[in-house]
Design a protein around this motif. Sequence first.
Motif, PDB file in Angstrom:
ATOM      1  N   LYS A   1      -1.220 -15.309  -8.043  1.00  0.00           N
ATOM      2  CA  LYS A   1      -0.263 -15.721  -7.807  1.00  0.00           C
ATOM      3  C   LYS A   1       0.428 -14.778  -6.675  1.00  0.00           C
ATOM      4  O   LYS A   1       0.109 -13.826  -6.508  1.00  0.00           O
ATOM      5  CB  LYS A   1       0.956 -14.569  -8.732  1.00  0.00           C
ATOM      6  N   PRO A   2       0.860 -15.936  -5.846  1.00  0.00           N
ATOM      7  CA  PRO A   2       1.438 -15.235  -4.575  1.00  0.00           C
ATOM      8  C   PRO A   2       2.705 -14.243  -4.371  1.00  0.00           C
ATOM      9  O   PRO A   2       3.438 -14.186  -5.228  1.00  0.00           O
ATOM     10  CB  PRO A   2       1.920 -16.314  -4.125  1.00  0.00           C
ATOM     11  N   LEU A   3       2.498 -13.218  -3.537  1.00  0.00           N
ATOM     12  CA  LEU A   3       3.077 -11.211  -3.953  1.00  0.00           C
ATOM     13  C   LEU A   3       4.854 -12.175  -2.609  1.00  0.00           C
ATOM     14  O   LEU A   3       3.881 -13.100  -1.647  1.00  0.00           O
ATOM     15  CB  LEU A   3       3.174 -10.797  -3.249  1.00  0.00           C
ATOM     16  N   GLU A   4       6.059 -12.046  -2.356  1.00  0.00           N
ATOM     17  CA  GLU A   4       7.152 -12.893  -1.918  1.00  0.00           C
ATOM     18  C   GLU A   4       8.002 -11.234  -1.499  1.00  0.00           C
ATOM     19  O   GLU A   4       7.451 -10.330  -2.153  1.00  0.00           O
ATOM     20  CB  GLU A   4       8.060 -13.601  -2.557  1.00  0.00           C
ATOM     21  N   GLY A   5       8.215 -11.039  -0.027  1.00  0.00           N
ATOM     22  CA  GLY A   5       9.044 -10.496   0.239  1.00  0.00           C
ATOM     23  C   GLY A   5       7.768  -9.228   0.716  1.00  0.00           C
ATOM     24  O   GLY A   5       7.216  -9.456   1.026  1.00  0.00           O
ATOM     25  N   GLY A   6       8.287  -7.940   1.418  1.00  0.00           N
ATOM     26  CA  GLY A   6       8.092  -6.575   1.915  1.00  0.00           C
ATOM     27  C   GLY A   6       6.397  -6.570   2.119  1.00  0.00           C
ATOM     28  O   GLY A   6       5.512  -7.810   1.543  1.00  0.00           O
ATOM     29  N   ASN A   7       5.876  -6.192   3.038  1.00  0.00           N
ATOM     30  CA  ASN A   7       4.750  -5.617   3.523  1.00  0.00           C
ATOM     31  C   ASN A   7       3.710  -4.917   2.122  1.00  0.00           C
ATOM     32  O   ASN A   7       4.173  -4.664   1.804  1.00  0.00           O
ATOM     33  CB  ASN A   7       4.554  -5.404   4.692  1.00  0.00           C
ATOM     34  N   VAL A   8       2.876  -5.120   1.958  1.00  0.00           N
ATOM     35  CA  VAL A   8       1.925  -5.035   1.125  1.00  0.00           C
ATOM     36  C   VAL A   8       0.842  -4.085   1.626  1.00  0.00           C
ATOM     37  O   VAL A   8      -0.004  -4.891   2.566  1.00  0.00           O
ATOM     38  CB  VAL A   8       1.003  -6.304   0.415  1.00  0.00           C
ATOM     39  N   THR A   9       0.349  -2.446   1.451  1.00  0.00           N
ATOM     40  CA  THR A   9       0.007  -1.820   1.854  1.00  0.00           C
ATOM     41  C   THR A   9      -0.874  -1.420   0.871  1.00  0.00           C
ATOM     42  O   THR A   9      -0.573  -0.378  -0.146  1.00  0.00           O
ATOM     43  CB  THR A   9       0.177  -0.317   2.224  1.00  0.00           C
ATOM     44  N   VAL A  10      -2.191  -1.659   1.118  1.00  0.00           N
ATOM     45  CA  VAL A  10      -3.557  -1.119   0.140  1.00  0.00           C
ATOM     46  C   VAL A  10      -4.486  -0.488   0.478  1.00  0.00           C
ATOM     47  O   VAL A  10      -5.248  -0.542   1.173  1.00  0.00           O
ATOM     48  CB  VAL A  10      -3.750  -2.398  -0.305  1.00  0.00           C
ATOM     49  N   VAL A  11      -4.529   0.711  -0.141  1.00  0.00           N
ATOM     50  CA  VAL A  11      -5.246   1.417   0.205  1.00  0.00           C
ATOM     51  C   VAL A  11      -6.293   1.541  -1.263  1.00  0.00           C
ATOM     52  O   VAL A  11      -6.500   1.472  -1.943  1.00  0.00           O
ATOM     53  CB  VAL A  11      -4.847   3.362  -0.082  1.00  0.00           C
ATOM     54  N   GLN A  12      -7.986   1.173  -0.436  1.00  0.00           N
ATOM     55  CA  GLN A  12      -9.167   1.504  -1.546  1.00  0.00           C
ATOM     56  C   GLN A  12      -9.296   2.858  -1.608  1.00  0.00           C
ATOM     57  O   GLN A  12      -9.096   3.836  -1.740  1.00  0.00           O
ATOM     58  CB  GLN A  12     -10.461   1.389  -0.531  1.00  0.00           C
ATOM     59  N   GLY A  13      -9.407   2.380  -3.034  1.00  0.00           N
ATOM     60  CA  GLY A  13     -10.185   3.415  -3.945  1.00  0.00           C
ATOM     61  C   GLY A  13     -11.427   4.098  -4.420  1.00  0.00           C
ATOM     62  O   GLY A  13     -11.832   3.472  -3.545  1.00  0.00           O
ATOM     63  N   THR A  14     -11.650   5.104  -5.548  1.00  0.00           N
ATOM     64  CA  THR A  14     -13.024   5.302  -5.376  1.00  0.00           C
ATOM     65  C   THR A  14     -13.678   5.053  -6.445  1.00  0.00           C
ATOM     66  O   THR A  14     -12.602   4.205  -7.727  1.00  0.00           O
ATOM     67  CB  THR A  14     -13.041   6.682  -5.531  1.00  0.00           C
ATOM     68  N   ARG A  15     -14.625   4.230  -6.912  1.00  0.00           N
ATOM     69  CA  ARG A  15     -14.669   3.637  -8.113  1.00  0.00           C
ATOM     70  C   ARG A  15     -16.034   4.693  -8.997  1.00  0.00           C
ATOM     71  O   ARG A  15     -17.013   5.296  -8.463  1.00  0.00           O
ATOM     72  CB  ARG A  15     -15.795   2.193  -7.134  1.00  0.00           C
ATOM     73  N   PRO A  16     -16.306   4.767 -10.076  1.00  0.00           N
ATOM     74  CA  PRO A  16     -16.384   5.572 -11.204  1.00  0.00           C
ATOM     75  C   PRO A  16     -17.885   5.354 -10.445  1.00  0.00           C
ATOM     76  O   PRO A  16     -18.363   4.053 -10.696  1.00  0.00           O
ATOM     77  CB  PRO A  16     -16.056   5.020 -12.237  1.00  0.00           C
ATOM     78  N   SER A  17     -18.524   5.960 -10.775  1.00  0.00           N
ATOM     79  CA  SER A  17     -20.489   5.873 -10.730  1.00  0.00           C
ATOM     80  C   SER A  17     -20.790   5.784 -11.957  1.00  0.00           C
ATOM     81  O   SER A  17     -20.146   5.571 -13.053  1.00  0.00           O
ATOM     82  CB  SER A  17     -21.333   6.864  -9.781  1.00  0.00           C
ATOM     83  N   GLY A  18     -21.476   4.550 -11.887  1.00  0.00           N
ATOM     84  CA  GLY A  18     -21.878   4.790 -13.411  1.00  0.00           C
ATOM     85  C   GLY A  18     -23.900   3.609 -13.585  1.00  0.00           C
ATOM     86  O   GLY A  18     -23.138   2.801 -14.886  1.00  0.00           O
TER      87      GLY A  18
END
Length: 170
Positions: free
Chosen positions: A44-61
Amino acid sequence: MKTASLIFLAGSLLALPALAQERVWRCGNEYTNNASIAQQKGCKPLEGGNVTVVQGTRPSGGGGGSTSSSSGSSAARAPAGSPRVEGVDQRARDGEARSVLESELKKAEARQAELQKEYNNGEPEKQGSESKNYQKYLDRVAEMKAELARNESDIAGIRREIGRLPVKQP
């Protein structure tokens, strides 16, 4: 003429950040600005304001998103990237930790006995100017009581830490 140019310039500068922001779609807990991926996943498209996405760490395994229960429990015990310690070495470390904690416990218990003796059940002996200034005496008694409580809390914490260590092996 200059005023009109400045107003146009200011208006276009204000519009730049809005134009620089690409369209962003939300796909569950993930976000993307790639239209083809968004269309495939039904995002779904996001409407309004800017979006800031920070890459997280992925669990090893390893494989995909599923991890086995044994690797999950080992990840809970040791931080990722920490070197593996052999059983003999770990028992030696545990023994050393136990001896350090027991030493600290003895010191804290000795300090507690000393504080209790000095506190004298809430009626310590008055010192010098305290006979003339009763508030000074009350302040010292309150400070002693707080120190007793802190020390008792320290003793309880040390005992908890000793209890968390593996049982001593002969």
